[in-house]
Design a protein around this motif. Structure first.
Motif, mmCIF file in Angstrom:
data_model
loop_
_atom_site.group_PDB
_atom_site.id
_atom_site.type_symbol
_atom_site.label_atom_id
_atom_site.label_comp_id
_atom_site.label_asym_id
_atom_site.label_seq_id
_atom_site.Cartn_x
_atom_site.Cartn_y
_atom_site.Cartn_z
ATOM 1 N N PRO A 170 -2.037 46.063 -23.542
ATOM 2 C CA PRO A 170 -0.725 46.020 -22.900
ATOM 3 C C PRO A 170 -0.542 44.752 -22.068
ATOM 4 O O PRO A 170 -1.518 44.150 -21.607
ATOM 5 C CB PRO A 170 -0.712 47.252 -21.997
ATOM 6 N N LYS A 171 0.707 44.390 -21.900
ATOM 7 C CA LYS A 171 1.029 43.231 -21.079
ATOM 8 C C LYS A 171 0.447 43.433 -19.682
ATOM 9 O O LYS A 171 0.504 44.524 -19.125
ATOM 10 C CB LYS A 171 2.539 43.074 -20.997
ATOM 11 N N GLY A 172 -0.150 42.369 -19.136
ATOM 12 C CA GLY A 172 -0.742 42.453 -17.804
ATOM 13 C C GLY A 172 -2.182 42.934 -17.803
ATOM 14 O O GLY A 172 -2.757 43.197 -16.759
ATOM 15 N N HIS A 173 -2.789 43.052 -18.986
ATOM 16 C CA HIS A 173 -4.165 43.510 -19.127
ATOM 17 C C HIS A 173 -4.945 42.542 -20.005
ATOM 18 O O HIS A 173 -4.362 41.699 -20.683
ATOM 19 C CB HIS A 173 -4.206 44.905 -19.750
ATOM 20 N N ILE A 174 -6.251 42.682 -20.002
ATOM 21 C CA ILE A 174 -7.134 41.867 -20.828
ATOM 22 C C ILE A 174 -8.234 42.769 -21.389
ATOM 23 O O ILE A 174 -8.692 43.689 -20.711
ATOM 24 C CB ILE A 174 -7.731 40.682 -20.028
ATOM 25 N N ALA A 175 -8.605 42.512 -22.624
ATOM 26 C CA ALA A 175 -9.699 43.268 -23.238
ATOM 27 C C ALA A 175 -11.006 42.553 -22.957
ATOM 28 O O ALA A 175 -11.088 41.327 -23.053
ATOM 29 C CB ALA A 175 -9.481 43.383 -24.743
ATOM 30 N N VAL A 176 -12.010 43.314 -22.578
ATOM 31 C CA VAL A 176 -13.352 42.761 -22.358
ATOM 32 C C VAL A 176 -14.355 43.637 -23.091
ATOM 33 O O VAL A 176 -14.118 44.824 -23.312
ATOM 34 C CB VAL A 176 -13.708 42.678 -20.852
ATOM 35 N N TYR A 177 -15.459 43.033 -23.481
ATOM 36 C CA TYR A 177 -16.541 43.755 -24.148
ATOM 37 C C TYR A 177 -17.728 43.773 -23.208
ATOM 38 O O TYR A 177 -18.140 42.736 -22.691
ATOM 39 C CB TYR A 177 -16.890 43.083 -25.475
ATOM 40 N N LYS A 214 -21.954 46.813 -27.543
ATOM 41 C CA LYS A 214 -20.814 46.398 -26.721
ATOM 42 C C LYS A 214 -19.683 47.411 -26.853
ATOM 43 O O LYS A 214 -19.380 47.884 -27.936
ATOM 44 C CB LYS A 214 -20.295 45.028 -27.160
ATOM 45 N N LYS A 215 -19.070 47.738 -25.717
ATOM 46 C CA LYS A 215 -17.934 48.651 -25.707
ATOM 47 C C LYS A 215 -16.724 47.895 -25.175
ATOM 48 O O LYS A 215 -16.826 47.119 -24.236
ATOM 49 C CB LYS A 215 -18.237 49.868 -24.820
ATOM 50 N N ARG A 216 -15.583 48.133 -25.781
ATOM 51 C CA ARG A 216 -14.355 47.438 -25.405
ATOM 52 C C ARG A 216 -13.648 48.209 -24.290
ATOM 53 O O ARG A 216 -13.449 49.419 -24.371
ATOM 54 C CB ARG A 216 -13.434 47.346 -26.620
ATOM 55 N N PHE A 217 -13.270 47.473 -23.242
ATOM 56 C CA PHE A 217 -12.503 48.015 -22.131
ATOM 57 C C PHE A 217 -11.243 47.165 -21.976
ATOM 58 O O PHE A 217 -11.275 45.959 -22.213
ATOM 59 C CB PHE A 217 -13.291 47.941 -20.812
#
Length: 99
Positions: free
Chosen positions: A32-39, A45-48
């Protein structure tokens, strides 16, 4: 009239912009806009997906510095990879959410 950023934000603004460009170029449409995906994780590795406001918090900046030291801008998962245990990341983000 411009807005002056605190020094730690200004130093990391260029890095964040490059990471954001990289993520958009990889077509991660579920962020979503205003967020970033990190592993996050060591072996697996899990995606957050986290709010970009976390990028300003000193504890999160420490994680970003560790990621830069370990991976530079070549992240193996195609997105921002943070080298820490999943449990530690969850604890940190829980604390950031509460504040």
């Amino acid at each position: 009239m411009g807005i002056r950023l605190p020094i730690f934000m200004a130093l990391h603004a260029n890095k964040m912009f490059k990471w954001q460009q990289h993520l958009h170029s990889r077509n991660h449409s579920n962020v979503p806009k205003g967020h970033i995906a990190v592993y996050v994780g060591e072996a697996q590795k899990k995606r957050f997906v986290v709010p970009i406001s976390y990028l300003n918090h000193p504890s999160f900046v420490d994680l970003l510095n560790r990621a830069e030291e370990e991976f530079g801008y070549n992240h193996p998962m195609g997105g921002l990879t943070i080298p820490c245990k999943e449990e530690a990341f969850i604890t940190l983000t829980s604390q950031l959410r509460a504040s």
